[in-house]
Design an enzyme around this catalytic site. Structure first.
Site, PDB file in Angstrom:
ATOM      1  N   LYS A 195     -13.905  14.839  29.270  1.00  0.00           N
ATOM      2  CA  LYS A 195     -14.846  13.760  29.591  1.00  0.00           C
ATOM      3  C   LYS A 195     -16.107  14.372  30.181  1.00  0.00           C
ATOM      4  O   LYS A 195     -16.053  15.047  31.212  1.00  0.00           O
ATOM      5  CB  LYS A 195     -14.202  12.784  30.575  1.00  0.00           C
ATOM      6  CG  LYS A 195     -15.165  11.718  31.075  1.00  0.00           C
ATOM      7  CD  LYS A 195     -14.483  10.660  31.894  1.00  0.00           C
ATOM      8  CE  LYS A 195     -15.508   9.689  32.456  1.00  0.00           C
ATOM      9  NZ  LYS A 195     -14.891   8.604  33.195  1.00  0.00           N
ATOM     10  N   LYS A 249     -14.497  12.144  25.210  1.00  0.00           N
ATOM     11  CA  LYS A 249     -15.420  11.062  25.545  1.00  0.00           C
ATOM     12  C   LYS A 249     -16.734  11.631  26.046  1.00  0.00           C
ATOM     13  O   LYS A 249     -16.683  12.514  26.904  1.00  0.00           O
ATOM     14  CB  LYS A 249     -14.763  10.195  26.622  1.00  0.00           C
ATOM     15  CG  LYS A 249     -15.643   9.167  27.254  1.00  0.00           C
ATOM     16  CD  LYS A 249     -14.920   8.465  28.350  1.00  0.00           C
ATOM     17  CE  LYS A 249     -15.901   7.522  28.982  1.00  0.00           C
ATOM     18  NZ  LYS A 249     -15.593   7.184  30.324  1.00  0.00           N
TER      19      LYS A 249
HETATM   20  C1  PBG Z   1     -14.711   5.421  34.966  1.00  0.00           C
HETATM   21  C2  PBG Z   1     -15.135   5.272  33.553  1.00  0.00           C
HETATM   22  C3  PBG Z   1     -16.423   5.321  33.004  1.00  0.00           C
HETATM   23  C4  PBG Z   1     -16.282   4.992  31.644  1.00  0.00           C
HETATM   24  C5  PBG Z   1     -14.917   4.788  31.406  1.00  0.00           C
HETATM   25  N1  PBG Z   1     -14.235   4.989  32.592  1.00  0.00           N
HETATM   26  C6  PBG Z   1     -17.733   5.570  33.629  1.00  0.00           C
HETATM   27  C7  PBG Z   1     -18.046   6.865  34.242  1.00  0.00           C
HETATM   28  O1  PBG Z   1     -17.278   7.832  34.178  1.00  0.00           O
HETATM   29  O2  PBG Z   1     -19.092   6.925  34.878  1.00  0.00           O
HETATM   30  C8  PBG Z   1     -17.384   4.844  30.643  1.00  0.00           C
HETATM   31  C9  PBG Z   1     -17.088   3.954  29.476  1.00  0.00           C
HETATM   32  C10 PBG Z   1     -18.287   3.556  28.677  1.00  0.00           C
HETATM   33  O3  PBG Z   1     -19.417   4.003  28.912  1.00  0.00           O
HETATM   34  O4  PBG Z   1     -18.083   2.758  27.747  1.00  0.00           O
HETATM   35  N2  PBG Z   1     -14.846   6.670  35.519  1.00  0.00           N
END
Ligand code: PBG
Length: 324
Positions: A195, A249
């Site tokens: 991520k 992601k």
């Molecule tokens: C929580 C999380 C996020 C997303 C999914 N879980 C935001 C982040 O990490 O700041 C993003 C999902 C999206 O942008 O559709 N940490």
């Protein structure tokens, strides 16, 4: 006789011919649809930053879940918003909070629909970071213990799949152990493994009210310019710690990572087409830059071709309805 040059277009002469030899087919079977759960009652409120998405209070989620399942989508991914935020994000493991109520409502109304829950603290902490802060730093190990409490609270409410998205080191092992100890041995972990600290999460942070109040997430989420090898290490660690499904992601800007992960690992690979990817297509299409349906399908096809076995996308419902 001279060898004739290949005529590639012979296999493109009609839609039936193209379908016959296609090879990459999007299927509703592999889609996950994200949903946002807020406290309160009677709420189905459009999310301003994310066209076509809503905040649902727990009492209205059963109908939405029924619709999603009737379209053939096998799973939803739930994000919760708290009643109140604090330094520890304690509403995240409150068994009677909105998210936990929603899990129960969905499992009661549509038991076959898989409920996946995002496990993170950023929407629940008053500082908006994904972990607990100590001496102005994210305290990795204390955070893991809290995440395990959150995961247990979700599993208790009936979640089928736990999806930790916080990017703390070692959290998959801590969560797996906690689940097993309480008898949740069949609860699946889908880990946000690779991520990135991406700008593509912008619209989501408005939706979840989870933007960090200071600084950024670069000390725990991955550097956007880090090597492919670093992503492979992140994924390997999560598999070693017990992740059943690993996720990359965002998706479109990291197709190379999806492709390499697919070649290297034998667990199912998930890819998350995040809020900014979704909104980039929506906004550009609204300005007649390109066709919305064709672009959405092309983007999802590319994610599938790169190697994603499972795709999380805000387009899931429309794709399943063939209404893009
Ligand atoms: C929580 C999380 C996020 C997303 C999914 N879980 C935001 C982040 O990490 O700041 C993003 C999902 C999206 O942008 O559709 N940490």
């Amino acid at each position: 006789m001279d060898k004739l040059p290949a005529k590639m277009r012979r296999l493109r002469t009609s839609e039936s011919m193209r379908r016959l030899v296609r090879g990459v087919n999007l299927s509703v079977d592999n889609l996950i649809y994200p949903l946002f759960i807020c406290p309160g009652a009677g709420i189905k409120k459009p999310i301003e930053s994310m066209i076509g998405c809503f905040h649902f209070s727990p009492d209205l989620i059963a109908d939405e879940a029924k619709e999603v399942f009737s379209l053939g989508i096998p799973a939803v991914l739930l994000f919760g918003l708290p009643e109140k935020k604090d330094a520890k994000g304690s509403d995240a493991y409150n068994d009677s909070a909105a998210l936990q109520q929603a899990i129960k409502k969905i499992k009661k109304a549509v038991p076959e629909l898989l409920v996946i829950t995002d496990v993170c603290l950023c929407a629940y902490t008053d500082h908006g970071h994904c972990g607990i802060i100590k001496d102005e730093k994210i305290d990795n190990d204390t955070t893991c213990q809290i995440l395990a409490k959150v995961a247990l609270s979700h599993a208790n409410a009936g979640a089928d799949i736990i999806a930790p998205s916080d990017m703390m080191d070692g959290r998959v092992a801590v969560i797996r152990k906690a689940l097993d100890e309480k008898g949740f041995t069949d609860t699946v972990i889908m880990s946000y493994s690779a991520k990135y600290a991406s700008a593509f999460y912008g619209p989501f942070r408005d939706a979840a009210d989870s933007a960090p109040a200071f600084g950024d997430r670069k000390t725990y989420q991955m550097d956007i310019a880090s090597s492919v090898k670093q992503a492979m290490r992140e994924i390997q660690l999560d598999i070693d710690e017990g992740a059943d499904i690993v996720m990359i992601k965002p998706a479109m800007a990291y197709l190379d990572i999806i492709c390499r992960a697919k070649q290297r690992f034998d667990v199912p690979i998930a890819a998350y087409q995040v809020s900014g990817e979704y909104m980039a297509i929506n906004v550009a299409a609204a300005h007649d830059v390109f066709d919305r349906k064709e672009t959405a399908i092309e983007s999802l096809t590319a994610i599938k071709r790169a190697g994603a076995d499972v795709i999380i996308t805000y387009f899931a419902k429309e794709l399943a309805q063939n209404k893009l």
